[in-house]
Design an enzyme around this catalytic site. Structure first.
Site, mmCIF file in Angstrom:
data_model
loop_
_atom_site.group_PDB
_atom_site.id
_atom_site.type_symbol
_atom_site.label_atom_id
_atom_site.label_comp_id
_atom_site.label_asym_id
_atom_site.label_seq_id
_atom_site.Cartn_x
_atom_site.Cartn_y
_atom_site.Cartn_z
ATOM 1 N N ASP A 152 -9.878 -8.847 9.104
ATOM 2 C CA ASP A 152 -9.255 -7.561 8.778
ATOM 3 C C ASP A 152 -10.139 -6.341 9.056
ATOM 4 O OD1 ASP A 152 -6.999 -6.129 7.732
ATOM 5 O OD2 ASP A 152 -8.088 -5.805 5.869
ATOM 6 N N TYR B 50 -1.799 -2.925 -6.905
ATOM 7 C CA TYR B 50 -1.600 -3.614 -5.622
ATOM 8 C C TYR B 50 -2.908 -3.635 -4.823
ATOM 9 C CZ TYR B 50 -0.570 -4.775 -0.890
ATOM 10 O OH TYR B 50 -0.644 -5.383 0.341
ATOM 11 N N CYS C 138 0.769 -7.578 11.382
ATOM 12 C CA CYS C 138 1.174 -7.823 12.784
ATOM 13 C C CYS C 138 0.425 -9.020 13.367
ATOM 14 C CB CYS C 138 0.930 -6.597 13.638
ATOM 15 S SG CYS C 138 2.093 -5.275 13.296
ATOM 16 N N ARG D 128 0.845 -1.195 0.000
ATOM 17 C CA ARG D 128 0.000 0.000 0.000
ATOM 18 C C ARG D 128 0.877 1.240 0.000
ATOM 19 N NH1 ARG D 128 -1.584 1.008 4.218
ATOM 20 N NH2 ARG D 128 -1.411 -0.929 5.403
ATOM 21 N N HIS E 184 -10.233 -1.384 11.697
ATOM 22 C CA HIS E 184 -9.242 -2.317 11.160
ATOM 23 C C HIS E 184 -9.067 -3.440 12.185
ATOM 24 C CE1 HIS E 184 -4.892 -2.762 9.432
ATOM 25 N NE2 HIS E 184 -5.749 -3.492 8.754
ATOM 26 N N LYS F 72 -9.828 -1.455 1.715
ATOM 27 C CA LYS F 72 -9.458 -0.335 2.597
ATOM 28 C C LYS F 72 -10.215 0.946 2.231
ATOM 29 C CE LYS F 72 -6.353 -2.973 4.453
ATOM 30 N NZ LYS F 72 -6.585 -3.542 5.785
ATOM 31 N N ARG G 6 3.241 -4.323 17.445
ATOM 32 C CA ARG G 6 4.512 -5.047 17.321
ATOM 33 C C ARG G 6 5.592 -4.139 17.900
ATOM 34 N NH1 ARG G 6 6.939 -8.617 13.317
ATOM 35 N NH2 ARG G 6 4.923 -8.872 12.324
ATOM 36 N N SER H 19 -1.203 -3.411 10.107
ATOM 37 C CA SER H 19 -1.030 -4.341 8.989
ATOM 38 C C SER H 19 0.191 -5.229 9.208
ATOM 39 C CB SER H 19 -0.849 -3.553 7.700
ATOM 40 O OG SER H 19 -1.923 -2.655 7.556
ATOM 41 N N ASN I 116 5.930 -8.976 1.353
ATOM 42 C CA ASN I 116 4.501 -8.643 1.462
ATOM 43 C C ASN I 116 3.698 -9.410 0.404
ATOM 44 O OD1 ASN I 116 2.264 -7.207 2.600
ATOM 45 N ND2 ASN I 116 2.308 -5.776 0.867
ATOM 46 N N LYS J 122 -3.021 -10.269 12.535
ATOM 47 C CA LYS J 122 -4.490 -10.346 12.685
ATOM 48 C C LYS J 122 -5.015 -11.676 12.160
ATOM 49 C CE LYS J 122 -6.184 -6.543 10.852
ATOM 50 N NZ LYS J 122 -4.883 -5.852 10.640
ATOM 51 N N GLY K 197 -4.199 -3.510 -1.735
ATOM 52 C CA GLY K 197 -4.654 -2.498 -0.784
ATOM 53 C C GLY K 197 -4.928 -1.148 -1.425
ATOM 54 N N ASN L 129 -3.451 -14.536 11.825
ATOM 55 C CA ASN L 129 -3.070 -15.651 12.711
ATOM 56 C C ASN L 129 -3.948 -15.685 13.955
ATOM 57 O OD1 ASN L 129 -1.039 -16.285 10.955
ATOM 58 N ND2 ASN L 129 0.613 -15.463 12.210
ATOM 59 N N GLY M 57 -0.329 -20.220 18.496
ATOM 60 C CA GLY M 57 -1.363 -20.957 19.241
ATOM 61 C C GLY M 57 -1.305 -20.690 20.740
ATOM 62 N N GLU M 58 -0.101 -20.379 21.243
ATOM 63 C CA GLU M 58 0.048 -20.167 22.693
ATOM 64 C C GLU M 58 -0.682 -18.891 23.136
ATOM 65 O OE1 GLU M 58 1.311 -22.515 24.435
ATOM 66 O OE2 GLU M 58 2.200 -23.655 22.773
ATOM 67 N N ASN M 59 -1.041 -18.043 22.180
ATOM 68 C CA ASN M 59 -1.753 -16.813 22.548
ATOM 69 C C ASN M 59 -3.088 -17.114 23.232
ATOM 70 O OD1 ASN M 59 0.305 -15.280 21.520
ATOM 71 N ND2 ASN M 59 -0.629 -15.051 19.495
ATOM 72 N N ARG N 123 1.024 -11.985 -1.004
ATOM 73 C CA ARG N 123 -0.319 -12.143 -0.426
ATOM 74 C C ARG N 123 -1.063 -13.338 -0.989
ATOM 75 N NH1 ARG N 123 -2.225 -8.173 3.405
ATOM 76 N NH2 ARG N 123 -0.543 -6.656 3.552
HETATM 77 C C1 OXD Z 1 -3.323 -4.254 5.143
HETATM 78 C C2 OXD Z 1 -4.074 -5.378 4.562
HETATM 79 O O1 OXD Z 1 -2.365 -3.776 4.505
HETATM 80 O O2 OXD Z 1 -4.985 -5.875 5.235
HETATM 81 O O3 OXD Z 1 -3.668 -3.817 6.243
HETATM 82 O O4 OXD Z 1 -3.807 -5.761 3.416
HETATM 83 MN MN MN Z 2 -5.387 -4.802 7.041
#
Ligand code: OXD
Ligand code: MN
Length: 568
Positions: free
Chosen positions: A261, A181, A234, A58, A210, A190, A387, A232, A354, A236, A183, A238, A481-483, A356
């Site tokens: 997202d 791209y 970080c 983005r 978001h 977005k 992060r 973005s 990045n 989400k 995004g 997972n 998974g430990e989260n 996707r």
């Molecule tokens: C972002 C996405 O960049 O979700 O936040 O693609």
């Molecule tokens: Mn996003």
């Protein structure tokens, strides 16, 4: 002349195709392979694509909100007059000798009163194929243009210097040009779901955020729903599809996904209801493996995906990326379409950081059965994540609504490769929305406060940071998974099952109330250097001042309370 006709006479495509069914999308997928040199993968339904080498993330610098007022930090503004002229200049003849595609679509469950509709015109078959995954095609959108969000996209000359994404929030229009791209160009994502929708939410009393939406099936609170904002790339996706360790699965725990997202939040009868407006995922590939996110890996195996800028194993015709936990393929195509035999690992990375994957939501093996409930889902907890290698514990709970909104406004995170620029630098990312604000941040904060003050049932607010490191630079928390262990404490707090320890920044778990893995150290997870925190408060003061008159007084009050507390 309506707005679509007006646009077509400006961009002058050679023909126009209305993409109102999925058969037409399949034909465009064929075109991506025959005309653009992309690959059909071994499952026969998924494809691999690659991009212009400078069109891989983005572009925040190229993104604008058309407004005749200064909108403050993080929002590039352009006057409406200038923006209209720029659109005319950039799109004039931009579709000559190309076919234009008109894609009508719906965001949110089509039988929901929370839904919104949009129409995108594009000259990129890649955009159509991706939008048909992320949004549901909805021919009814073409019947009446009132309240329809219009997206206009052209790859034009792909002159990177002329890349622009321009939003006219009041007119519900987005123009994206000289980029392909996701995004920047999947205008439902977005542009509509966050920038235009948050503006609409401000006018109409709701929020577009978001955030992921997930359910935790557990023995403490039945059908627990949390929403979580993280910048973005970080984690989400997972977190949204977390696979719980066996120890938890055996005790009846699991996580089920509603969205990864974007979350639209509506106050209703004193409660918060949320929906996921999307129909698919646009997730980061590198680092995804059977170990880190087995559910996402399974979702790819179900087919109908688009892999963009990953590498490809040419023997197996399967996608490959760094961190997939599979050896580097013998015959490999890089993200830039270069074929290598027995590649030297030092020549990597072979997938773009990045890169996707666009995945239909119904591929998700842990999808919540009623994910598209037209009435939405009731929220129990709201999480903000970041992060940061220091300065933030692995989890804390805010003590009040005002403190929660303060810490959400002051969220900072290290930059990732989801946006153009230098990776790793710490930057403010209020509400994990920095790239997506469309009206002044101070007004946005006031809107949050007014929505939450209207509620009869308040969700609780938590802050997480899976990325804290020790003095040797090692992560102190295993993540993935430990989260669930952190989420378990969050659920216990929501169920009033445990008390908490108060610190100068908020509540943290008492050691006996959190089920930590043996390899971790309680003090390392939660300790924060008070001096560094004080420096951060001083820096926050500067940020608050930059918000100007739109910054609510509540934030200033929290700021001086935190400071007093530290000093005493
Ligand atoms: C972002 C996405 O960049 O979700 O936040 O693609
Ligand atoms: Mn996003």
């Amino acid at each position: 002349m309506n707005k679509l006709d007006e646009f077509l006479s400006l961009a002058r495509p050679s023909s126009v195709l209305i993409v109102d069914d999925y058969l037409k999308v399949e034909k465009l997928k064929e075109r991506l392979i025959s005309d653009y040199g992309f690959l059909r993968l071994a499952d026969q339904t998924s494809i691999w694509c690659y991009s212009h080498p400078q069109d891989v993330a983005r572009s925040e610098e190229a993104t604008f909100i058309a407004s005749d007022f200064a909108l403050g930090p993080y929002i590039n503004t352009i006057s409406k007059f200038e923006a209209r002229n720029l659109v005319k200049e950039l799109f004039k003849g931009s579709m000559e000798n190309k076919e234009a595609y008109i894609v009508p679509y719906v965001m949110g469950p089509s039988n929901s009163k929370f839904k919104r509709v949009g129409i995108t015109i594009t000259d990129s078959p890649y955009v159509v194929v991706n939008m048909a995954i992320l949004n549901k095609i909805y021919p009814d959108a073409l019947k009446n243009f009132d309240n329809v969000v219009l997206g206009f996209h052209s790859t034009a000359s792909m002159d990177m210097k002329k890349k622009r994404v321009i939003h006219f929030t009041e007119d519900l229009e987005v123009y994206s040009v000289n980029t392909n791209y996701g995004g920047n160009v999947l205008t439902g994502k977005k542009c509509f779901s966050l920038r235009i929708a948050s503006y609409l939410g401000k006018m109409e009393g709701w929020l577009a955020e978001h955030m992921l939406i997930s359910k935790i099936i557990n023995p403490i609170i039945n059908d627990f729903t949390f929403i979580a904002a993280l910048p973005s790339a970080c984690g989400k996706t997972n977190l949204a599809m977390l696979a719980v360790p066996l120890e938890y699965a055996d005790r009846g725990w699991s996580v089920e996904t509603v969205g990864d997202d974007i979350c639209w939040i509506f106050p209703k009868d004193g409660q918060l209801r949320v929906i996921n407006p999307e129909y698919g995922f646009f997730g980061v590939a590198p680092g995804t493996s059977k170990r880190t996110n087995p559910h996402f890996m399974e979702a790819f195996e179900a087919g109908n995906c688009v892999f963009t800028n990953t590498a490809v194993d040419l023997d197996k015709l399967e996608p490959w990326w760094e961190g997939i936990d599979k050896p580097i393929p013998r015959r490999l195509r890089t993200w830039q379409n270069l074929d290598l035999i027995e590649p030297n690992p030092e020549l990597g990375p072979f997938a773009h950081s990045n890169s996707r994957v666009t995945v239909p939501i119904t591929n998700c093996p842990c999808l919540y059965k009623q994910w598209d409930n037209p009435n939405g889902h009731l929220v129990h907890a709201i999480i903000f994540g970041c992060r940061r290698h220091s300065g933030m514990p692995v989890v804390f709970q805010a003590r009040s609504l005002d403190e929660a909104i303060y810490f959400a406004t002051m969220l900072k995170s290290e930059r990732t490769s989801a946006q153009e620029g230098v990776v790793g630098a710490l930057r403010h990312d209020p509400f994990a929305m920095r790239p997506f604000f469309s009206y002044p941040i101070g007004e946005y904060v006031s809107h949050w406060l007014s929505v939450f003050r209207s509620l009869k049932e308040q969700p609780l607010f938590f802050f997480v940071n899976w990325f804290k490191k020790d003095s040797n630079g090692q992560f102190v928390w295993p993540g993935f998974g430990e989260n669930i262990r952190i989420l378990e404490w969050i659920i216990k707090r929501c169920a009033c099952r445990v008390s908490a320890r108060e610190t100068f920044y908020g509540y943290i778990p008492c050691e006996e109330d959190i089920n930590l893995p043996p390899s971790t150290s309680y003090s390392q997870l939660f300790e924060i250097d008070p001096e560094a925190f004080e420096d951060e408060l001083d820096e926050n003061q500067v940020f608050l001042e930059a918000l100007g008159s739109s910054g609510p007084n509540e934030l200033l009050r929290v700021q001086s309370y935190l400071k007093d507390q530290l000093q005493n």
